[in-house]
Write a protein that holds these residues in place. Structure first.
Motif, PDB file in Angstrom:
ATOM      1  N   UNK A  40       0.916  -1.221   0.118  1.00 47.78           N
ATOM      2  CA  UNK A  40      -0.011  -0.094   0.216  1.00 47.78           C
ATOM      3  C   UNK A  40       0.859   0.948  -0.071  1.00 47.78           C
ATOM      4  N   UNK A  41       2.131   1.145   0.485  1.00 48.31           N
ATOM      5  CA  UNK A  41       2.796   2.418   0.541  1.00 48.31           C
ATOM      6  C   UNK A  41       4.446   1.937   0.305  1.00 48.31           C
ATOM      7  N   UNK A  42       5.128   2.567  -0.440  1.00 44.98           N
ATOM      8  CA  UNK A  42       6.377   2.409  -0.624  1.00 44.98           C
ATOM      9  C   UNK A  42       7.297   3.718  -0.287  1.00 44.98           C
ATOM     10  N   UNK A  43       8.275   3.220   0.346  1.00 41.92           N
ATOM     11  CA  UNK A  43       9.193   4.380   0.726  1.00 41.92           C
ATOM     12  C   UNK A  43      10.565   4.349  -0.222  1.00 41.92           C
ATOM     13  N   UNK A  44      11.054   5.659  -0.553  1.00 36.71           N
ATOM     14  CA  UNK A  44      12.127   5.743  -1.208  1.00 36.71           C
ATOM     15  C   UNK A  44      13.298   6.355  -0.335  1.00 36.71           C
ATOM     16  N   UNK A  59      17.047  11.169   3.619  1.00 34.14           N
ATOM     17  CA  UNK A  59      15.765  11.526   2.987  1.00 34.14           C
ATOM     18  C   UNK A  59      14.727  10.489   2.843  1.00 34.14           C
ATOM     19  N   UNK A  60      13.637  10.427   3.236  1.00 31.56           N
ATOM     20  CA  UNK A  60      12.657   9.475   3.100  1.00 31.56           C
ATOM     21  C   UNK A  60      11.433  10.009   2.399  1.00 31.56           C
ATOM     22  N   UNK A  61      10.832   9.381   1.454  1.00 32.52           N
ATOM     23  CA  UNK A  61       9.509   9.755   0.661  1.00 32.52           C
ATOM     24  C   UNK A  61       8.855   8.534   0.680  1.00 32.52           C
ATOM     25  N   UNK A  62       7.713   8.779   1.157  1.00 32.91           N
ATOM     26  CA  UNK A  62       6.591   7.654   1.343  1.00 32.91           C
ATOM     27  C   UNK A  62       5.645   7.862   0.167  1.00 32.91           C
ATOM     28  N   UNK A  63       5.161   6.897  -0.455  1.00 37.81           N
ATOM     29  CA  UNK A  63       4.116   7.159  -1.711  1.00 37.81           C
ATOM     30  C   UNK A  63       3.329   5.934  -1.421  1.00 37.81           C
ATOM     31  N   UNK A  64       2.047   6.254  -1.757  1.00 44.08           N
ATOM     32  CA  UNK A  64       0.685   5.418  -1.857  1.00 44.08           C
ATOM     33  C   UNK A  64       0.744   4.823  -3.063  1.00 44.08           C
ATOM     34  N   UNK A  65       0.689   3.184  -2.974  1.00 46.60           N
ATOM     35  CA  UNK A  65       0.571   2.655  -4.243  1.00 46.60           C
ATOM     36  C   UNK A  65      -0.449   2.076  -4.503  1.00 46.60           C
ATOM     37  N   UNK A  66      -1.128   2.263  -5.871  1.00 47.65           N
ATOM     38  CA  UNK A  66      -2.249   1.742  -5.945  1.00 47.65           C
ATOM     39  C   UNK A  66      -2.362   1.382  -7.410  1.00 47.65           C
ATOM     40  N   UNK A  67      -2.828   0.231  -8.041  1.00 45.77           N
ATOM     41  CA  UNK A  67      -2.641  -0.474  -9.425  1.00 45.77           C
ATOM     42  C   UNK A  67      -3.427   0.527 -10.182  1.00 45.77           C
ATOM     43  N   UNK A  68      -4.588   1.197 -10.101  1.00 42.92           N
ATOM     44  CA  UNK A  68      -5.323   1.822 -10.935  1.00 42.92           C
ATOM     45  C   UNK A  68      -5.060   3.378 -10.581  1.00 42.92           C
ATOM     46  N   UNK A 212      15.238   8.421 -15.179  1.00 46.65           N
ATOM     47  CA  UNK A 212      16.142   7.301 -15.312  1.00 46.65           C
ATOM     48  C   UNK A 212      15.743   6.372 -14.048  1.00 46.65           C
ATOM     49  N   UNK A 213      15.385   7.130 -12.942  1.00 40.59           N
ATOM     50  CA  UNK A 213      15.377   6.665 -11.590  1.00 40.59           C
ATOM     51  C   UNK A 213      13.788   6.174 -11.157  1.00 40.59           C
ATOM     52  N   UNK A 214      13.473   5.016 -10.357  1.00 42.71           N
ATOM     53  CA  UNK A 214      12.088   4.820 -10.173  1.00 42.71           C
ATOM     54  C   UNK A 214      11.972   5.997  -9.300  1.00 42.71           C
ATOM     55  N   UNK A 215      10.403   6.365  -9.045  1.00 38.49           N
ATOM     56  CA  UNK A 215       9.711   7.417  -8.393  1.00 38.49           C
ATOM     57  C   UNK A 215      10.250   7.439  -6.977  1.00 38.49           C
ATOM     58  N   UNK A 216      10.147   6.250  -6.407  1.00 41.80           N
ATOM     59  CA  UNK A 216      10.449   6.383  -4.771  1.00 41.80           C
ATOM     60  C   UNK A 216      12.018   7.177  -4.635  1.00 41.80           C
ATOM     61  N   UNK A 217      12.974   6.774  -5.238  1.00 40.88           N
ATOM     62  CA  UNK A 217      14.462   7.057  -4.971  1.00 40.88           C
ATOM     63  C   UNK A 217      14.575   8.500  -5.924  1.00 40.88           C
ATOM     64  N   UNK A 218      13.677   8.733  -6.960  1.00 37.82           N
ATOM     65  CA  UNK A 218      13.989   9.797  -7.597  1.00 37.82           C
ATOM     66  C   UNK A 218      13.344  11.095  -6.661  1.00 37.82           C
ATOM     67  N   UNK A 219      12.259  10.556  -5.979  1.00 33.94           N
ATOM     68  CA  UNK A 219      11.716  11.992  -5.138  1.00 33.94           C
ATOM     69  C   UNK A 219      12.475  12.037  -3.695  1.00 33.94           C
ATOM     70  N   UNK A 220      12.987  10.935  -3.442  1.00 35.93           N
ATOM     71  CA  UNK A 220      13.820  10.954  -2.225  1.00 35.93           C
ATOM     72  C   UNK A 220      15.082  11.948  -2.624  1.00 35.93           C
TER      73      UNK A 220
END
Length: 233
Positions: A40-44, A59-68, A212-220
Motif C-alpha cells: 500500500x505504501x512504498x518508501x524511497x 531523506x525518505x519519501x513515502x508514496x501511496x501505491x495503487x494499481x489503478x 531514469x530513476x524509479x519514482x521512490x528514489x527519485x523523489x527522495x
C-alpha cells in the motif's frame, strides 16, 4: 518499526575488521525470497553527506501505491541529519549510512510495506549493502537501486527501456543491470531483504515513470537536495 534482536545491536563506529566480520555474520540472515505483504505504501530512501562528510543526511519519501489511477501520491516525507559516526571505507559504506536512515524511519508515522534505497542490496562483495542492512534492521522488504556497479560482471545490456542482463559475482547472480530509460546509463538493481531477484526487478519496473530513476528514489533524491526539507534535525 521492528529492528534486529538486541544481541545483534552494536555501536556504529566499528573498527574495519569488526565491521567486515559483522557483515559476514549478518549476510546469511538476508532473505532472498518473497516475504512481502500487499503493498500500500512504498518508501524511497536517499542517504548522503554534508559538511565535508561530518553530517549524514537521510531523506525518505513515502508514496501511496495503487494499481489503478496515479500510482505516485506522496503521503509523507522526512529529512533527518546526525553527525557521521564512521569514516568512509570502501565496502563498509552501509555502516556509515544506515544510522541516519534508521533515525529518519523512526520519525515516520506511515509504515511502508516496501522500501527502495539509493544504494546496493546484495550486489556487494560480502552480500550486505545498505539496502540489505537496512532491511535486516527494520525487518521490511528492501531493494537496492544503484547508479553504479560495486562488484560483479555482466554482458552488455540493450539500449531500449526495459532491457536488462544479470549481474554476476563469484558464480552468484547478485542483481540485474536494467536500462530504465532508452540510451541512458543503466541502473544496478538488487534485492536487499525479503525479496527475490525477480520481484525486486519487477517492482523497480513498476515504479519507473519518465526519468531514469524509479519514482521512490527519485523523489527522495529531490527531497534530499532541498536545503530546507521537512522534518530536519
Amino acid at each position: 518499526m521492528p529492528m534486529l534482536p538486541p544481541e545483534t545491536l552494536h555501536d556504529w563506529n566499528l573498527a574495519p575488521q569488526a565491521a567486515i566480520a559483522l557483515q559476514k555474520q549478518l549476510a546469511p540472515r538476508v532473505a532472498l525470497y518473497d516475504r512481502i505483504a500487499p503493498v500500500r505504501h512504498i518508501a524511497g530512501v536517499d542517504i548522503g553527506f554534508e559538511d565535508a562528510g561530518a553530517t549524514t543526511r537521510a531523506a525518505i519519501v513515502v508514496l501511496r501505491w495503487q494499481e489503478e489511477g496515479p500510482p505516485f501520491e506522496v503521503v509523507e516525507q522526512v529529512v533527518y541529519r546526525e553527525p557521521t559516526r564512521m569514516p568512509y571505507i570502501p565496502g563498509l559504506l552501509s555502516f556509515r549510512e544506515t544510522p541516519a536512515a534508521l533515525g529518519a524511519f523512526a520519525r515516520l508515522s506511515t509504515v511502508p510495506e516496501l522500501v527502495m534505497v539509493d544504494g546496493q542490496g546484495v550486489a556487494h562483495p560480502r552480500r550486505l549493502g545498505v539496502a540489505s542492512l537496512l532491511g535486516l534492521w527494520l525487518d521490511v522488504p528492501t531493494i537496492g537501486v544503484a547508479k553504479s556497479r560495486l562488484c560483479g560482471r555482466h554482458f552488455d545490456v540493450g539500449e531500449m527501456r526495459g532491457d536488462w542482463t544479470p549481474l554476476e559475482h563469484k558464480g552468484d547472480i547478485i542483481g540485474t543491470v536494467l536500462r530504465s530509460r532508452t540510451r541512458v546509463k543503466p541502473l544496478y538493481v538488487s534485492p536487499g531483504h525479503r525479496l527475490s531477484q525477480t520481484t525486486a526487478h519487477e517492482w523497480v519496473m513498476r515504479c519507473l515513470h519518465r526519468t531514469k530513476l524509479p519514482e521512490p528514489t527519485r523523489l527522495a533524491d529531490r527531497l534530499a537536495s532541498r536545503r530546507d526539507g521537512p522534518g530536519q534535525r
